[in-house]
Design a protein around this motif. Structure first.
Motif, PDB file in Angstrom:
ATOM      1  N   HIS A  94       0.712  -1.285  -0.207  1.00  0.00           N
ATOM      2  CA  HIS A  94       0.125   0.135   0.093  1.00  0.00           C
ATOM      3  C   HIS A  94       1.064   1.304  -0.003  1.00  0.00           C
ATOM      4  O   HIS A  94       2.095   1.217   0.075  1.00  0.00           O
ATOM      5  CB  HIS A  94      -0.952  -0.100   1.050  1.00  0.00           C
ATOM      6  N   ASP A  98       6.196   4.110   5.105  1.00  0.00           N
ATOM      7  CA  ASP A  98       7.331   2.935   5.692  1.00  0.00           C
ATOM      8  C   ASP A  98       7.575   1.818   4.907  1.00  0.00           C
ATOM      9  O   ASP A  98       8.203   0.953   4.993  1.00  0.00           O
ATOM     10  CB  ASP A  98       6.999   2.703   6.944  1.00  0.00           C
ATOM     11  N   HIS A  99       6.554   1.515   3.920  1.00  0.00           N
ATOM     12  CA  HIS A  99       6.678   0.410   3.150  1.00  0.00           C
ATOM     13  C   HIS A  99       7.065   0.252   1.781  1.00  0.00           C
ATOM     14  O   HIS A  99       7.266  -0.753   1.262  1.00  0.00           O
ATOM     15  CB  HIS A  99       4.929  -0.112   2.922  1.00  0.00           C
ATOM     16  N   ASP A 194      -0.868  -4.141   5.598  1.00  0.00           N
ATOM     17  CA  ASP A 194      -1.253  -3.665   6.918  1.00  0.00           C
ATOM     18  C   ASP A 194      -2.722  -3.895   7.295  1.00  0.00           C
ATOM     19  O   ASP A 194      -3.394  -3.159   8.103  1.00  0.00           O
ATOM     20  CB  ASP A 194      -1.201  -1.882   7.164  1.00  0.00           C
ATOM     21  N   HIS A 231       2.905  -5.238  10.400  1.00  0.00           N
ATOM     22  CA  HIS A 231       3.696  -4.763  11.765  1.00  0.00           C
ATOM     23  C   HIS A 231       3.145  -5.846  12.867  1.00  0.00           C
ATOM     24  O   HIS A 231       2.086  -6.437  12.850  1.00  0.00           O
ATOM     25  CB  HIS A 231       2.948  -3.302  12.357  1.00  0.00           C
TER      26      HIS A 231
HETATM   27 ZN   LIG Z   1       2.390   0.488   7.568  1.00  0.00          ZN
END
Ligand SMILES: [Zn+2]
Length: 306
Positions: A94, A98-99, A194, A231
């Motif tokens: 997505h 952070d990804h 996520d 996560h």
């Molecule tokens: Zn995330």
């Protein structure tokens, strides 16, 4: 002598931040780097996210490229210790930064970058990210924003070497408006991005509580043996249960408050969910989650689920 010095500089690149990444094997040929269950900080270098890689006979498939160019570079060095194979494909689950901020590293390795339509729409070269703001220039060094090579709107299946992959979007809006999951159907492995959180709270600010619950149900129905979320550390078939219970409780409590005519400005006095108080990121995310759930559920009727 000049050559020797040059040799050391090119092979022993020293980064401003040493991530100390250790691949954890979650199944045969499948490894993940598990990030900390906390917010982005200079101290963790943005390593609060899980990224994974699958080894095939033809090369690696990477799921999420992590928070910086140097993270991706250090992840790649770890992969090369397992097998000297190229990274053929990188799939972004997505568009949260952070990804995917490691994408520019893999671009330099000629990997094919795949991601959702929301990445195409929201990720613009030259834009500034929250990751860059928090980490600062040094840790962020080398990180660039690059475009995808392939956009997946609904589904995309491919085979690499000895492994089959299915990339798919399960619902219109869950964690975001474009969440891809990656399934290895034969091995019964799901990389859920996520859509699955463990060991910390999620954020539903860009998503939907109803859509998230629907997506979690669809993942449960796949009966996977390994489920890796974006996560958290749980990867067994019950990895969905923590987030499912949290969102179900929030839905129930917010709907009951709406039923009792509690206004949006009072909702956080009513819905506290104390059982989650000790959960990581409760203080940072709980109030906003309840607020967003109220906005969504205000006009909600059960029939919408049919
Ligand atoms: Zn995330």
């Amino acid at each position: 002598m000049k050559h020797i010095v040059l040799f050391f500089f090119t092979t022993l690149r020293l980064w401003a931040y040493e991530y100390h990444l250790k691949p954890i094997q979650v199944s045969q040929d499948v490894y993940c780097f598990f990030g900390k269950t906390e917010n982005i900080s200079k101290e963790n270098g943005g390593n609060m996210v899980n990224t994974c890689f699958v080894k095939t006979k033809e090369g690696f498939v990477v799921i999420d490229s992590g928070p910086t160019f140097s993270y991706a570079s250090q992840a790649y060095a770890q992969m090369q210790k397992i097998s000297k194979l190229p990274v053929k494909i990188v799939i972004n689950t997505h568009d949260h930064d952070d990804h995917w901020l490691g994408n520019s590293f893999y671009k330099s390795k000629d990997s094919l970058l795949i991601g959702p339509l929301t990445y195409e729409q929201n990720v613009v070269p030259g834009m500034h990210t929250r990751m860059e703001r928090v980490l600062g220039n040094k840790i962020f060094e080398g990180t660039k924003i690059v475009k995808l090579d392939k956009v997946v709107e609904k589904t995309y299946n491919f085979t690499l070497g000895d492994k089959e992959f299915e990339v798919k979007k399960l619902v219109d809006k869950a964690h975001t408006k474009g969440d891809l999951i990656i399934v290895l159907p034969k091995e019964k492995i799901v990389f859920a991005g996520d859509l699955v959180f463990n060991d910390r709270l999620t954020s539903i600010r860009d998503g939907s509580i109803i859509g998230s619950l629907k997506a979690l149900k669809l993942i449960d129905e796949m009966n996977a043996t390994v489920v890796v979320g974006g996560h958290g550390y749980k990867t067994d078939r019950n990895a969905t249960k923590h987030l499912e219970a949290y969102l179900e409780e929030m839905k129930r409590e917010v709907l009951s408050a709406i039923e009792d005519d509690v206004s949006i400005s009072d909702i956080n006095k009513r819905v506290l969910m104390p059982k989650y108080k000790t959960m990581k990121l409760y203080d940072a995310l709980q109030k906003r989650n309840v607020f967003e759930a109220y906005r969504e559920l205000e006009f909600y009727t059960d029939e919408e689920e049919e």
